[in-house]
Scaffold this motif. Sequence first.
Motif, short mmCIF file in Angstrom:
data_model
loop_
_atom_site.label_atom_id
_atom_site.label_comp_id
_atom_site.label_asym_id
_atom_site.label_seq_id
_atom_site.Cartn_x
_atom_site.Cartn_y
_atom_site.Cartn_z
N ALA A 121 0.84 -1.20 0.00
CA ALA A 121 0.00 0.00 0.00
C ALA A 121 0.87 1.25 0.00
O ALA A 121 0.59 2.22 -0.72
CB ALA A 121 -0.92 0.00 1.21
N VAL A 122 1.93 1.24 0.78
CA VAL A 122 2.83 2.39 0.83
C VAL A 122 3.45 2.62 -0.54
O VAL A 122 3.49 3.75 -1.05
CB VAL A 122 3.93 2.17 1.90
CG1 VAL A 122 4.95 3.30 1.84
CG2 VAL A 122 3.30 2.09 3.28
N SER A 123 3.91 1.55 -1.18
CA SER A 123 4.54 1.67 -2.50
C SER A 123 3.55 2.18 -3.54
O SER A 123 3.89 3.03 -4.38
CB SER A 123 5.08 0.31 -2.95
OG SER A 123 6.10 -0.13 -2.07
N ALA A 124 2.31 1.69 -3.48
CA ALA A 124 1.30 2.11 -4.46
C ALA A 124 0.98 3.59 -4.33
O ALA A 124 0.78 4.28 -5.34
CB ALA A 124 0.04 1.28 -4.29
N CYS A 125 0.95 4.07 -3.11
CA CYS A 125 0.60 5.48 -2.90
C CYS A 125 1.75 6.42 -3.22
O CYS A 125 1.54 7.53 -3.72
CB CYS A 125 0.13 5.70 -1.47
SG CYS A 125 -1.48 4.94 -1.11
N LEU A 126 2.97 5.97 -2.96
CA LEU A 126 4.12 6.85 -3.18
C LEU A 126 4.59 6.84 -4.64
O LEU A 126 5.23 7.80 -5.09
CB LEU A 126 5.30 6.44 -2.29
CG LEU A 126 5.07 6.55 -0.78
CD1 LEU A 126 6.36 6.25 -0.03
CD2 LEU A 126 4.56 7.93 -0.39
N ALA A 186 5.00 10.78 -4.91
CA ALA A 186 3.78 10.92 -5.72
C ALA A 186 2.52 10.99 -4.87
O ALA A 186 1.41 11.11 -5.41
CB ALA A 186 3.68 9.76 -6.70
N ALA A 187 2.66 10.91 -3.56
CA ALA A 187 1.49 10.88 -2.67
C ALA A 187 1.10 12.29 -2.23
O ALA A 187 1.96 13.08 -1.79
CB ALA A 187 1.78 10.03 -1.45
N THR A 188 -0.18 12.60 -2.35
CA THR A 188 -0.70 13.87 -1.87
C THR A 188 -0.83 13.82 -0.34
O THR A 188 -0.75 12.74 0.26
CB THR A 188 -2.08 14.14 -2.48
OG1 THR A 188 -3.00 13.14 -2.00
CG2 THR A 188 -2.02 14.10 -4.00
N THR A 189 -1.07 14.96 0.25
CA THR A 189 -1.26 14.97 1.70
C THR A 189 -2.49 14.15 2.09
O THR A 189 -2.51 13.51 3.14
CB THR A 189 -1.41 16.41 2.22
OG1 THR A 189 -2.48 17.07 1.52
CG2 THR A 189 -0.12 17.19 2.04
#
Length: 275
Positions: A121-126, A186-189
Amino acid sequence: MTRSQRTTRSAVLAVIAAALVLVGSAGGAASASPSRVVLDALGDSYASGYGVPPYEACGRSQSAYPVQLDGRHRLRLDDFVACAGATTTSLVSGGQLAALDADTDVVTLTVGGNDVGWSTAVSACLGGTDAQCAGAVALVDGRITNELPALLDTVYAQVTAAAPNARVVVTGYPRLFSPEHGPYLAATTAELATLNAAADTLDAVIAAAAGRAGFRFVDVRARFDGHGANAPEAWILGASDPGAFHPTVEGYRAYTAAVNSALGPVKPRCGGHRS
């Protein structure tokens, strides 16, 4: 009583008195050496100290919180078997439970994050799209809610059986990000906040399972507030570090402080106890 008899009696009393002094001194010396409290440390990379090299087998670091606890509250770290990558299942199949027995006084345990695919999940969001992030977080949330409770119940029961007299302390995981410091890669706040919310769900499930088992849950999240991977003073290693998204030295000190505070004064085992 003749003078000779009085002299003999005095000599005998002196010998007895001296013997009593020696016995008393020996007893005092024994009581002055407090019993040690046997600590065994189990779990995954957050328990092994991964992220802060150098490492021994299984990514074990001298910065790990169980190592830092050694010597506090009369704790003696007996078996340090936490292993990077461990899940609730591999903790058992990998032999970590063999460290426990009836002489174990305290067990520390951090496990559960690897069971739910948290890193995906962390990788997908970043590094992925908004849709990929949302889908990965939803999948992880489902695993946390639907699958993890039974896995934790099973491994906690096995810990209890292996160390029936021990006080078991279970730690949670920190939130990895500080959205107040802006987006990260690539992750928004908003996506960082969503990841943090999933971490909250993970901790809530672990805390509930610990409660069912009669274990003490230690929440570390507040200690990491403002120190996420995207913060100026990060206590979580960033994406470019080989130990990405594991605590820094300061982060493991925060873990140690939290567990140390939760343990409080620890008494040596006397007839068995669990709390």
